[in-house]
Design an enzyme around this catalytic site. Structure first.
Site, mmCIF file in Angstrom:
data_model
loop_
_atom_site.group_PDB
_atom_site.id
_atom_site.type_symbol
_atom_site.label_atom_id
_atom_site.label_comp_id
_atom_site.label_asym_id
_atom_site.label_seq_id
_atom_site.Cartn_x
_atom_site.Cartn_y
_atom_site.Cartn_z
ATOM 1 N N MET A 2 0.843 -1.199 0.000
ATOM 2 C CA MET A 2 0.000 0.000 0.000
ATOM 3 C C MET A 2 0.880 1.250 0.000
ATOM 4 O O MET A 2 2.088 1.160 0.009
ATOM 5 C CB MET A 2 -0.927 -0.043 1.205
ATOM 6 N N HIS A 33 -0.369 -39.441 -8.978
ATOM 7 C CA HIS A 33 0.608 -40.500 -8.714
ATOM 8 C C HIS A 33 1.958 -39.905 -8.335
ATOM 9 O O HIS A 33 2.570 -40.280 -7.333
ATOM 10 C CB HIS A 33 0.724 -41.393 -9.955
ATOM 11 N N SER A 79 -11.140 -45.873 8.050
ATOM 12 C CA SER A 79 -10.067 -44.931 7.758
ATOM 13 C C SER A 79 -10.560 -44.066 6.605
ATOM 14 O O SER A 79 -10.970 -44.577 5.563
ATOM 15 C CB SER A 79 -8.802 -45.691 7.360
#
Ligand code: PEP
Ligand code: MG
Length: 890
Positions: free
Chosen positions: A107, A468, A778
């Site tokens: 700013m 992956h 889980s």
């Protein structure tokens, strides 16, 4: 009546440090320093609410606020003995922004406000230095012209450069008072011509203009982008600080500087900072002159000839270092301060909690506990969990200037340098020849695993945080940048094309920074990781506070060992499919998949059995009685199969098959939507012999490991992608049958649990029913996020970054859990599961298990454990402890 303005100075202040929301960080701390009696130039802070008023009222300032500012000015005039606009003893002001969160340099600021054609004379007289006064005035016109009146600062630079050329000067310092005065006239003339109005001479008009401009800078493009990047809400607004000017450029007894109360890179308790004689704040930042050390010790260490502040101004130094000690004791944390010395008088301009490296954070927290400044719990909460990456992996030396040629997701932390290779085979070849490589792929597949193992780092141009490449790299602790959409791989041309068309070929050196997602050209200096005693003490205090246990996602003995050394308390997910890619196992796996019938499959499975068993035995032994969760085969089978014609020909030859026939089998296994296809428990239902082989390998390994280590092994067998209770019943039936057989054969009882992953919305909703069969849950939040949003985890990064940029989502839900949607499903499943089975063990094993914000969520809903990749275990331990401490403190 609204209180818009808070004053400070002369040992008093209306605000204090805790008023950050109202006064912004800078204003709150100036108020606090003033009330501590520290030498702060008197001033006032206009509250952050005025910023929203400004925007909702056509960018104007409230009259009541202006009135209060004028009252505040009177107070400043009294404190300084000067008057705003006074032609004899003028009060000059600085007008600065100051939001709740620091937004450095984003700013606008206006300095030397109050100067005009009259007050400039007074300033010169007062300072006994006309040159200084005219230089200050021209700086003010330039700053005001740029910030408030919207003129490009280059038009001022042009005038200055032309004048310097005309006068034959090279440096600004060569200009005399008269010459600066002339430049001031040129500035004003240009300004009047451009704007059709003269430069405002009325100090009040200047002040309202500057205040409005600072509020307006809250919405400038820089600030908006910065807030987006740092998740700072627009609604916060900025405060404005108006303060009496003090000058560090009033000759050789004046100076300006910045300092940290402790060393921010090592954490050592020593005053650490720099200053410049006869200079203003921006000169230090601009880096034109080389600053000098504050302490004599630092000067000697740096080998500098230039005197330290300690030597140059011993009295001021004494006062300054006493103030630093006092500020630290008061704030109970390391401070980052700014100061100015005006003709031998010290002024404090700012204090705030100092940023530091992870190493310094550890050292400071531990030292402060020993100094009895803070308690152990607080020390634990002071460390940013994600910063531990810096301690576990090599990082790029922060002093190094980066040449960024692309960026993607920070998929696996740490930095790595190496030559570019485009295939796994090249990676292996090069590393065998002793060369370091970065494996660059569009995306990786399980077949690349050998190359991924040998590469120093992995870069993909497609795929998200759970792709992956990302998952495997994190597991191995290999740095990875995934989904670098700003880059392109031209496989045929063996080229990597980056930002601005930078093109690199095979063998060229690049560096990837898996902690920031940046890709850099060439080799860069690195800092090696170092685990200090401080780390050990912090982790010990953290573990004492922790409620949830921390497990690891590990598929190989190396992963498991690494995770143990980082303090993992078990394995929360062993993705058994990863074991099938090692060495020549892939051939046997392919044999199994390509077999025409059950008999052929069983023959191949018989060969896989001893391999799996030995892996499981190793994992059980390493975990020595700690819980180990093994998941049944999950991915779609075609992932294991060759794809290109060349690969098919090679595999066909190895298997003694016709390539055309092999191609047919591969095509038959092709799926349009493999992630929603024949995978997870669906495989075990279609081919129960696979589940039987895996169960047998698990139970036989449990018997073996229990005999070897003497520690009982309680395997936890997990069935993936369950949506229907009947699916779990079916697979559990297979597992139980094998368990009985193995126990009979071994003459030994094995306790075991069968549970399921909750990774489909249906499973979450039907958790009460599934819990009748499942002994544990889980949460597989990678798939649960994918299926809840209906967004592919492998392709999402391409548009999620656009979503983030356009403010449609705040963060990538594959990185940090979407509490509202995915989180709601987890809540439902937790509640319904426990309703059926109140002692049910619940954990999370998606990538979110290593994300601090998600870990807080897990603590809040009462999960028993989180599981994450090995290198994230310390992060998870710390985050889980912080969540527990926060819970304890309400
Ligand atoms: C998951 O889906 O969250 C999970 C852990 O399984 P995977 O990433 O192997 O699909
Ligand atoms: Mg999954």
């Amino acid at each position: 009546m609204t209180k818009w303005v808070y004053t400070f100075g002369n040992g008093k202040a209306e605000g204090r440090a805790s008023d950050v929301t109202l006064l912004g960080g800078k204003g709150a701390n100036l108020a606090e320093m003033a009330s501590l009696g520290l030498p702060v130039p008197p001033g006032l802070t206009i509250v952050t609410e005025a910023c929203s008023w400004f925007y909702t009222h056509g960018r104007t300032l409230p009259d009541a606020m202006k009135a209060q500012v004028l009252d505040g000015l009177a107070h400043m005039e009294k404190a300084t003995g000067r008057r705003f606009g006074d032609p004899e003893r003028p009060l000059l002001l600085s007008v600065r922004s100051g939001g709740r969160a620091s937004m450095p340099g984003m700013m606008d600021t206006v300095l030397n406000l109050g100067l005009n054609d009259h007050t400039v004379e007074a300033l010169g007289h007062d300072a006994g230095d006309a040159r200084f006064a005219w230089d200050s005035y021209r700086r003010f016109i330039q700053m005001y012209g740029d910030v408030v009146l919207g003129l490009d600062h280059e038009v001022f630079e042009e005038i200055l450069e032309d004048e310097k050329a005309r006068l034959g000067h090279e440096y600004d310092t060569e200009l005399s008072a008269v010459e600066w005065q002339h430049i001031t006239q040129l500035y004003k003339a240009m300004l009047e011509e451009e704007l059709g109005e003269p430069f405002p001479q009325d100090p009040q008009e200047q002040l309202w203009g500057a205040i409005a401009a600072v509020f307006a800078s809250w919405m400038n493009a820089r600030a908006v982008t910065y807030r987006q990047l740092h998740n700072i809400p627009t609604a916060w607004g900025t405060a404005v600080n108006v303060q009496a000017m003090v000058f560090g450029n009033l000759g050789n007894s004046s100076a300006t500087g910045v300092a940290f109360t402790r060393n921010p890179s090592t954490g050592v308790k020593e005053l650490y900072g720099e200053f410049l004689v006869n200079a203003q704040g921006e000169d230090v930042v601009a880096g034109i002159r080389t600053p000098q050390s504050i302490t004599e010790a630092a000067r000697i260490a740096s080998g500098s000839e230039k005197p330290s502040l300690e030597k140059l101004m011993p009295e001021v130094f004494g006062e300054f270092s006493a103030i630093c000690t006092r500020l630290e004791a008061h704030y109970r944390d390391m401070q980052d301060v700014e100061f100015t010395i005006e003709r031998g008088k010290l002024w404090m301009l700012q204090t705030r909690t100092g940023k530091r490296t992870a190493k310094a954070a550890m050292r400071i927290a531990v030292d402060m506990v020993d100094e009895k400044l803070i308690g152990q719990d607080e020390a634990v909460t002071r460390i940013e969990p994600a910063s531990l990456d810096q301690l576990l992996h090599p990082t790029i030396d922060p002093r190094f200037e980066r040449t960024v040629i692309g960026s993607g997701l920070p998929a696996s932390p740490g930095a790595a340098t190496g030559e570019i290779v485009f295939t796994a085979e090249e990676a292996v070849e090069a590393s065998e020849a002793g060369r370091k490589v970065i494996l660059v792929r569009v995306e990786t597949s399980p077949e690349d695993i050998h190359g991924m193992h040998t590469a120093e780092g992995i870069l993909t141009t497609r795929g998200g945080m759970t792709s992956h490449a990302a998952v495997v790299a994190r597991g191995m602790g290999t740095p990875c940048v995934a989904g670098a959409g700003t880059m392109r791989v031209d496989l045929r041309g063996e080229r990597l094309i980056g930002l601005g068309g930078v093109t690199l070929g095979k063998g060229d050196i690049i560096t990837i920074d898996g902690s920031s997602g940046q890709v850099l050209k060439g080799e860069v200096p690195m800092l090696q990781p170092e685990l200090s005693g401080d780390f050990g003490r912090i982790m010990e205090w953290a573990d004492r506070n922790r409620r949830m246990t921390v497990r690891t996602n590990a598929d190989t003995p190396q992963d498991a060992r690494a995770a143990r050394s980082f303090g993992a308390e078990g394995i929360g997910l062993c993705r058994t499919e990863h074991m099938f890619f090692e060495g020549d196992r892939i051939h046997v796996m392919r044999e199994m998949i390509l077999a025409e019938g059950e008999e052929g499959r069983r023959l191949a499975l018989d060969k896989l059995l001893p391999m799996q068993r030995s892996d499981f035995t190793a994992l059980f032994s390493i975990m020595h009685g700690l819980p180990v969760t093994i998941r049944m085969l999950d991915p779609p089978l075609h992932e294991f199969l060759p794809k290109s014609d060349a690969e098919i020909a090679e595999v066909a030859q190895a298997m003694g098959m016709e390539p055309a026939h092999l191609r047919q089998r591969v095509d038959a296994l092709h799926e349009f939507n493999p992630m929603l296809g024949h995978r997870g428990c669906r495989l075990a239902i279609s081919y129960p012999e696979i589940a039987e082989m895996q169960a047998r390998a698990i139970f036989e390994a449990a018997v073996e490991a229990a005999r070897e280590t003497g520690a009982p092994v309680v395997p936890e067998i997990m069935v993936p992608l369950v949506g229907l209770r009947a699916e779990l019943d079916y697979v559990k039936g297979c597992i139980d049958r094998v368990a009985r057989t193995v126990m009979d054969e071994a003459g030994m009882r094995i306790d075991y649990l069968v549970g399921t992953m909750i990774e489909l919305p249906r499973a979450a909703l039907r958790a009460h029913s599934i819990a009748e069969a499942a002994e544990f849950f889980s949460f597989g939040t990678n798939d649960l996020t994918q299926t809840t949003f209906g967004i592919s985890r492998d392709d999402a990064s391409a548009f999620l970054t656009t979503y983030q940029r356009k403010g449609i989502i705040e963060h990538d839900p594959f990185i940090s859990l979407d509490f509202d949607g995915v989180g709601e499903l987890i809540r439902i499943a937790t509640e319904r599961g426990r309703r059926t089975r109140n002692d049910m063990k619940l954990g999370i094993c998606g990538e979110h298990g290593g994300d601090p914000a998600s870990i807080h969520f897990c603590e809040d809903i009462g999960l028993d454990y989180v599981s994450c990749s090995p290198f994230r275990v310390p992060i998870a331990r710390l985050a889980a402890a912080q969540a527990a401490i926060r819970g304890k403190n309400g």
